[in-house]
Design a protein around this motif. Structure first.
Motif, short mmCIF file in Angstrom:
data_model
loop_
_atom_site.label_atom_id
_atom_site.label_comp_id
_atom_site.label_asym_id
_atom_site.label_seq_id
_atom_site.Cartn_x
_atom_site.Cartn_y
_atom_site.Cartn_z
N MET A 44 33.95 50.84 56.59
CA MET A 44 34.40 49.47 56.66
C MET A 44 35.88 49.46 57.01
N SER A 45 36.24 48.68 57.99
CA SER A 45 37.64 48.64 58.37
C SER A 45 38.41 47.70 57.43
N SER A 46 39.73 47.84 57.48
CA SER A 46 40.55 47.03 56.59
C SER A 46 40.47 45.54 56.95
N THR A 47 40.20 45.24 58.22
CA THR A 47 40.07 43.85 58.63
C THR A 47 38.88 43.20 57.94
N ASN A 48 37.77 43.90 57.86
CA ASN A 48 36.59 43.35 57.21
C ASN A 48 36.82 43.16 55.72
N VAL A 49 37.50 44.12 55.10
CA VAL A 49 37.77 44.00 53.67
C VAL A 49 38.68 42.81 53.39
N GLU A 50 39.70 42.63 54.20
CA GLU A 50 40.60 41.50 54.04
C GLU A 50 39.88 40.19 54.30
N ASP A 51 39.00 40.19 55.29
CA ASP A 51 38.21 39.00 55.58
C ASP A 51 37.32 38.63 54.41
N ILE A 52 36.69 39.61 53.82
CA ILE A 52 35.80 39.38 52.68
C ILE A 52 36.60 38.86 51.49
N LYS A 53 37.76 39.45 51.24
CA LYS A 53 38.61 38.99 50.13
C LYS A 53 39.04 37.54 50.34
N LYS A 54 39.33 37.18 51.58
CA LYS A 54 39.73 35.81 51.89
C LYS A 54 38.58 34.83 51.61
N HIS A 55 37.37 35.21 52.01
CA HIS A 55 36.21 34.35 51.78
C HIS A 55 35.89 34.23 50.29
N VAL A 56 35.97 35.33 49.58
CA VAL A 56 35.69 35.32 48.15
C VAL A 56 36.72 34.43 47.43
N ALA A 57 37.97 34.52 47.82
CA ALA A 57 39.00 33.68 47.21
C ALA A 57 38.72 32.19 47.48
N ALA A 58 38.28 31.88 48.69
CA ALA A 58 37.95 30.49 49.01
C ALA A 58 36.76 30.02 48.18
N TYR A 59 35.75 30.87 48.01
CA TYR A 59 34.58 30.50 47.22
C TYR A 59 34.96 30.27 45.76
N ILE A 60 35.84 31.08 45.24
CA ILE A 60 36.27 30.90 43.85
C ILE A 60 37.04 29.60 43.69
N LYS A 61 37.92 29.30 44.64
CA LYS A 61 38.69 28.05 44.58
C LYS A 61 37.77 26.83 44.64
N ILE A 62 36.79 26.87 45.54
CA ILE A 62 35.87 25.75 45.66
C ILE A 62 35.00 25.65 44.42
N GLY A 63 34.58 26.77 43.87
CA GLY A 63 33.80 26.76 42.64
C GLY A 63 34.58 26.13 41.49
N LEU A 64 35.85 26.48 41.38
CA LEU A 64 36.69 25.88 40.34
C LEU A 64 36.90 24.39 40.59
N ALA A 65 37.08 24.01 41.85
CA ALA A 65 37.23 22.60 42.17
C ALA A 65 35.97 21.82 41.81
N LEU A 66 34.80 22.40 42.07
CA LEU A 66 33.55 21.75 41.71
C LEU A 66 33.40 21.63 40.20
N LEU A 67 33.85 22.64 39.50
CA LEU A 67 33.81 22.59 38.04
C LEU A 67 34.71 21.48 37.51
N VAL A 68 35.91 21.37 38.06
CA VAL A 68 36.84 20.31 37.64
C VAL A 68 36.26 18.94 37.98
N LEU A 69 35.67 18.82 39.17
CA LEU A 69 35.09 17.52 39.54
C LEU A 69 33.88 17.17 38.69
#
Length: 88
Positions: A1-26
């Protein structure tokens, strides 16, 4: 796995966590608002506004609609227009 894919995955996971928290707050906001006494039309408007925000977050991030082409948005707008025609 290249570093670009790992960074891409981390970015998506961070977005999913933020949206999950926003949904919890809402969800907490939805429950809190349900205890406030509103007149019926205002209560419906507030509930629909909160639901619209939550649905937009789910559709945009989890269903990946934010990166779709314009035809998807035009189809969605047409669906919303027909929805309002049916409602009224």
């Amino acid at each position: 796995m290249s570093s670009t894919n790992v960074e891409d995955i981390k970015k998506h996971v961070a977005a999913y966590i933020k949206i999950g928290l926003a949904l919890l707050v809402l969800t907490v906001v939805t429950v809190a608002v349900s205890y406030i006494e509103f007149v019926v039309p205002l209560a419906i408007a507030v509930a629909l506004a909160i639901a619209l925000v939550k649905a937009s977050l789910v559709a945009g991030i989890f269903m990946h609609l934010t990166s779709e082409k314009k035809i998807i948005y035009w189809t969605l707008l047409l669906t919303v227009a027909f929805f309002f025609v049916l409602i009224f």
